[in-house]
Structure formats: C-alpha cells, structure tokens
Design an enzyme around this catalytic site. Structure first.
Site, short mmCIF file in Angstrom:
data_model
loop_
_atom_site.label_atom_id
_atom_site.label_comp_id
_atom_site.label_asym_id
_atom_site.label_seq_id
_atom_site.Cartn_x
_atom_site.Cartn_y
_atom_site.Cartn_z
N GLU A 178 0.83 -1.21 0.00
CA GLU A 178 0.00 0.00 0.00
C GLU A 178 0.86 1.26 0.00
O GLU A 178 0.48 2.28 -0.56
CB GLU A 178 -0.95 -0.01 1.20
CG GLU A 178 -1.98 -1.12 1.11
CD GLU A 178 -2.86 -1.20 2.34
OE1 GLU A 178 -4.06 -0.93 2.21
OE2 GLU A 178 -2.33 -1.52 3.43
N TYR B 21 -14.92 27.19 3.15
CA TYR B 21 -14.95 25.76 2.80
C TYR B 21 -13.68 25.34 2.06
O TYR B 21 -13.19 24.23 2.25
CB TYR B 21 -16.15 25.42 1.92
CG TYR B 21 -17.47 25.99 2.37
CD1 TYR B 21 -17.78 26.18 3.71
CD2 TYR B 21 -18.42 26.36 1.43
CE1 TYR B 21 -19.00 26.70 4.11
CE2 TYR B 21 -19.65 26.88 1.82
CZ TYR B 21 -19.93 27.05 3.15
OH TYR B 21 -21.13 27.57 3.54
N ILE C 198 -6.76 3.82 8.96
CA ILE C 198 -7.61 4.96 8.60
C ILE C 198 -8.28 5.54 9.84
O ILE C 198 -8.72 6.69 9.82
CB ILE C 198 -8.62 4.62 7.49
CG1 ILE C 198 -9.57 3.49 7.88
CG2 ILE C 198 -7.90 4.32 6.20
CD1 ILE C 198 -10.68 3.23 6.86
N GLU C 199 -8.34 4.79 10.92
CA GLU C 199 -8.84 5.32 12.19
C GLU C 199 -7.97 6.49 12.65
O GLU C 199 -8.47 7.55 13.04
CB GLU C 199 -8.85 4.24 13.27
CG GLU C 199 -9.84 3.13 13.06
CD GLU C 199 -9.33 1.96 12.22
OE1 GLU C 199 -8.45 2.17 11.35
OE2 GLU C 199 -9.83 0.84 12.43
N LYS D 94 -11.97 3.77 2.40
CA LYS D 94 -10.87 3.15 1.67
C LYS D 94 -11.46 2.08 0.77
O LYS D 94 -11.87 1.03 1.24
CB LYS D 94 -9.90 2.54 2.69
CG LYS D 94 -8.68 1.91 2.10
CD LYS D 94 -7.77 1.41 3.22
CE LYS D 94 -6.53 0.79 2.66
NZ LYS D 94 -5.62 0.38 3.74
#
Length: 121
Positions: free
Chosen positions: A23, A55, A74-75, A101
C-alpha cells in the site's frame, strides 16, 4: 447554543495509507467526509461571509493531512483530520470525520471500508 453543520462530502485524494508494504508503494484513492458543527451567528442571520468557515480552506486542511504523513490505520487518519480542522478553525464545536478506503487488501467483495471518528474540542 444554536449550531449549524457544514458538510464536505466525498473529498477524494490519492495517498499511501495502510498496514501493508504494498500500500505504501502502490497507493490508492481515499474519500473523506467532514461534518463540522459551528455556532449559529451572523452567517445565518446577516449573510455575513466573515462569520463562517471558508470551505476551501477546510478542504485544504483535509488534503494536507490525507496526503501528508502516512498512517497504517484509517482510524488514526480520521482522528488526524479532526484534530487539524479543530486546530485551524477554533469555531468548530464538533468534527465528525469519515474516511473511506475502497481498495482494502482482504479476500472478499465489498465497496469500501469506512471509519468515522468524532472529536469535540
């Protein structure tokens, strides 16, 4: 206190997060949603641009975090995004960050894995 929610939905970035070595080499797309609660103020009552978040600046903070430091989870990435947004915009009362993901390295068929983190400064 009255609040309103600003949502940035499906922000897409190419990055190299993940626990596996492949990855880090190949990378992939990640998608981020940000729900940001801010106090109701002159943005609502007086249409005052200076009373709300920009934004585009919020998107830039998300992009900087997601494409910056590599994370195994990803946490942790979602938490990093929440903390960075709250640091940049002190008006945020709650940041709910979702990271998706789509290309997870597991044997199975699924659209994506998603993690949602909430942070209240």
């Amino acid at each position: 206190m009255n609040i309103y929610t600003i949502t940035l939905k499906n922000c897409a970035f190419f990055a190299r997060h993940g626990a596996m070595a492949e990855e880090a080499v190949l990378g992939q797309r990640f998608f981020v949603d940000a729900e940001l609660d801010v106090p109701a103020n002159a943005a609502l009552t007086e249409d005052d641009l200076d009373a709300t978040m920009h934004y585009g600046h919020a998107f830039a903070v998300i992009e900087e975090v997601v494409t910056g430091t590599r994370r195994a989870l990803i946490e942790a990435l979602a938490q990093d995004v929440a903390l960075a947004l709250c640091a940049r915009f002190p008006m945020i009362r709650r940041a709910a960050i979702t990271v998706r993901k789509p290309s997870v390295p597991i044997p199975g068929i699924l659209d994506f894995v998603e993690v949602r983190v909430e942070h209240r400064p």
